[in-house]
Write an enzyme that holds these catalytic residues in place. Structure first.
Site, PDB file in Angstrom:
ATOM      1  CB  CYS A   1      22.547 -37.204  30.931  1.00  0.00           C
ATOM      2  SG  CYS A   1      21.022 -38.092  30.682  1.00  0.00           S
TER       3      CYS A   1
ATOM      4  CG  HIS B   1      13.972 -27.902  27.090  1.00  0.00           C
ATOM      5  ND1 HIS B   1      14.953 -28.838  26.910  1.00  0.00           N
ATOM      6  CD2 HIS B   1      12.948 -28.521  27.693  1.00  0.00           C
ATOM      7  CE1 HIS B   1      14.516 -29.985  27.355  1.00  0.00           C
ATOM      8  NE2 HIS B   1      13.292 -29.826  27.832  1.00  0.00           N
TER       9      HIS B   1
ATOM     10  CG  ASP C   1      11.730 -35.874  32.236  1.00  0.00           C
ATOM     11  OD1 ASP C   1      11.091 -34.860  32.586  1.00  0.00           O
ATOM     12  OD2 ASP C   1      11.949 -36.160  31.049  1.00  0.00           O
TER      13      ASP C   1
ATOM     14  NE  ARG D   1      16.984 -37.485  25.019  1.00  0.00           N
ATOM     15  CZ  ARG D   1      16.747 -36.508  25.889  1.00  0.00           C
ATOM     16  NH1 ARG D   1      16.779 -36.737  27.179  1.00  0.00           N
ATOM     17  NH2 ARG D   1      16.489 -35.286  25.450  1.00  0.00           N
TER      18      ARG D   1
ATOM     19  CD  GLU E   1      13.844 -39.817  30.520  1.00  0.00           C
ATOM     20  OE1 GLU E   1      14.030 -38.622  30.768  1.00  0.00           O
ATOM     21  OE2 GLU E   1      13.921 -40.293  29.384  1.00  0.00           O
TER      22      GLU E   1
END
Lengths: 569, 89
Positions: free
Chosen positions: A501, A188, A454, A331, A430
């Site tokens: 995405c 991240h 993912d 989301r 995902e």
């Protein structure tokens, strides 16, 4: 001069002095003292210095992140000046011990007291006391603590790792580059570095050992090289490279106002991923066609309690208004995995990525989910909102999430609060299970968005944070490409649109394949939008399509990559 | 002087409400105590207030004594009500 190699995760070249984020050890001994008054003076002096320090931090946090996030520091100030705690420490000193020891005894007593409290939330407050006591102790010992939120000159941040919340606090004005020991392309901190357009190299293993605080460092975010104490010659080379990089940006400049269309006239949407409402600026300046993914978990991180409905509403409204009617996919909360919320006090799990996270947590702790849904619904009238649910594995989950959304919607309508009537409800694909039955999902969802980071890790059963198995992170692998094709075909058969995405959507090799397979929306870091648009403008969907059968029959990711590089681009 | 309040904020007197109340009374010279469940705590100490762990629905008493007790009481009442922490009983 020393060259360190790592993984390039955010493009660009940065040249500045190193700022090492290393926590110093604060050790002391218990000492018997005779000058009690002098010792109390020493304590008062440390409190005064800590107060000054916290006030400066509070001030700068207010300017940078607003009152809400800065609130933690005003709480720290109150703890620091707490009369009960202060007199307890003074009481200890009067028993002829040094201030360090007295402080440690008293703060430990309070920490234990809070940790033994019933409420999980109160248990967490122990961390605040620990933090304040640490600052105070550092001042008593005359040791300077590093503080990246108080930077005043341009630096390269060097650290073991940066947590997502730490990265979110970095001040772009002064942080010119990032170098870490661990991490990978999809960690991240890497994603955030890209969205803030700060050059970054991660996974260097040895950066903190080899880079001294204050030495000159060059970060090459394209090749993954980090150069310490560069010679004049090398520095010259990188200054030129830095200029070239900026010039490349100039060349892409015209694409800001051009539509996202292939050479043969096929229109797609190129949109951006964002983490906070502030990130929207970068999407606007890069001419994005909308937002493909707003990761709302960042509204929940780096704070002491859940954000309330009003705060969330304000954030969503801001994003929707800034996008001026362009599609904005938000989301719902995707927490768990590597993104933790300390105040939820979730149990540690053996396999967090396979555990209690995202929609699983939201369907279980419905008050959190309903709160977010209400904020989203209320904000829906301010733009073109599309809501999507993360980590959906079964139809039951999707139906349940949608049911809760519709219940909240009805309640708002009953109370006379306006909500948008044409809001689309979609989901992330995902998990392999969602991809395999995408045809069933496409009948009930308004759109599908493929989350490749993912999907890839779950398909290959390889933890994307584990460097030893990172070779299995293979976006071009035929296994992934076939799943992507299945999802796109299933959605189109049902008249629905498909976005992507993950990192893959902005990838030079993946773009021709995704365009040919019919992907409708490409969502990526704002900094990749223009290069993706220029790439698509040079490709012809018509001419690419006949190659897909051959590509999907290749046997390895390497073969796919070579095929695309040699034949398609 | 004394005043009784009922806590209405859902989270109870957590960190944020405690911080607001403590910050409001600290500038005054009067002594001020918070009484909950028969236990009394120094209202100028955030540690003392938080360790009381007061849940929503509780009834608390604030007792102030000193030269500026009246001004203190009106300030703290204002903070409790305007931030939705509680209501006067």
């Amino acid at each position: 001069m020393l060259e360190i190699n790592g993984i390039a995760v955010s493009n660009g070249i940065a040249i500045a002095n190193a700022y090492c984020l290393v926590e110093p050890t604060l050790s002391f001994e218990k000492v018997e003292i005779s000058e009690i008054d002098a010792e109390i003076e020493r304590l008062k002096d440390a409190v005064a210095k800590t107060k000054l320090e916290l006030e400066v931090i509070h001030e700068s946090a207010m300017l940078k992140f607003g009152e809400e996030k800065a609130g933690i520091f005003s709480a720290h100030l109150l703890l620091l000046e707490d009369p009960e705690m202060f007199s307890a420490i003074v009481g200890k000193i009067k028993q002829q011990v040094n201030a360090e020891f007295a402080l440690d005894e008293v703060s430990t007593m309070y920490i234990n007291l809070f940790e033994s409290m019933e409420s999980d939330y109160m248990k967490e407050r122990a961390a605040d006391i620990r933090d304040v006591a640490k600052r105070l102790l550092a001042h008593l010992l005359h040791i300077e603590l590093p503080d990246y939120s108080r930077l005043s000159t341009e630096v390269i941040i060097v650290a073991e790792d940066l947590t997502p919340s730490m990265t979110a606090q970095l001040d772009k004005q002064y942080v010119k580059g990032i170098v870490t020991n661990i991490g990978g392309r999809t960690s991240h901190s890497a994603i955030l570095a890209r969205s803030m357009e700060i050059p970054a190299v991660v996974g260097t293993k040895t950066a903190t050992k080899n880079i001294k605080h204050g030495t000159s460092v060059i970060v090459d975010g394209k090749s993954g090289k980090v150069i310490v104490d560069a010679t004049e010659e090398v520095k010259e080379f990188y200054l030129t490279a830095q200029k070239d990089f900026e010039q490349e940006g100039q060349l892409l400049h015209p694409y800001i106002s051009l539509p996202s269309v292939s050479a043969d006239g096929h229109h797609v949407k190129i949109v951006g991923n964002i983490g906070t409402p502030e990130d929207i600026e970068a999407i606007v300046t890069n001419g994005g066609d909308g937002v493909g993914l707003f990761r709302t978990e960042f509204l929940y991180m780096d704070r002491q309690e859940l954000p309330n409905e009003e705060e969330q509403f304000t954030a969503y409204k801001k994003v929707l208004e800034k996008m001026e009617g362009k599609p904005t996919v938000i989301r719902t909360l995707d927490i768990g995995g590597d993104k933790e919320l300390p105040y939820l006090n979730l149990a540690n799990e053996m396999n967090p990525f396979l555990g209690y996270r995202a929609i699983r947590l939201c369907l279980d702790q419905q008050h959190i989910f309903r709160n977010q849904l209400r904020s989203l619904l209320r904000a829906s009238v301010y733009g073109n909102l599309k809501i999507m649910f993360p980590m959906i594995a079964t139809l039951d989950e999707f139906r349940e999430a949608k049911k809760l959304l519709l219940e909240e919607q009805q309640k708002l309508i009953d109370n006379g609060i306006p909500v948008s009537e044409k809001m689309e409800i979609g989901m992330m694909v995902e998990t392999p299970s969602a991809a395999i039955i995408a045809d069933l999902f496409a009948k009930e969802a308004d759109f599908l968005s493929i989350g490749t980071n993912d999907l890839i890790q779950y398909t290959f059963a390889a933890d994307r944070m584990n460097e030893r198995v990172s070779y299995l992170y293979q976006p071009y692998h035929p296994a992934i490409l076939r799943l992507v094709k299945m999802v796109i075909d299933a959605a189109h058969c049902n008249g629905k649109w498909v976005g992507m995405c993950g990192e893959m959507a902005g990838d030079e090799v993946a773009i021709p394949i995704l365009l040919a397979l019919g992907l409708d929306e490409f969502s990526m870091s704002a900094s990749s939008i223009l290069s993706a648009r220029s790439r698509i403008a040079r490709l012809s969907k018509e001419k690419l399509m006949p190659h897909m059968e051959s590509i999907l029959s290749l046997t390895t990711a390497k073969e796919v990559e070579e095929y695309v590089k040699n034949i398609l681009i | 002087m004394e005043k009784t309040f009922k806590i209405t904020t859902l989270e109870g007197v957590h960190a944020r409400p405690s911080a607001l109340i403590v910050a409001a009374v600290t500038p005054f010279t009067s002594n001020v105590e918070l009484i909950y469940n028969g236990k009394s705590a120094n209202l100028k100490s955030i540690m003392a207030v938080m360790t009381q762990s007061i849940p929503t629905g509780s009834v608390i008493t604030i007792s102030a004594e000193g030269a500026d007790a009246e001004a203190l009481m009106s300030k703290v009442t204002n903070v409790i009500i305007s931030h939705g922490i509680g209501e006067e009983c």
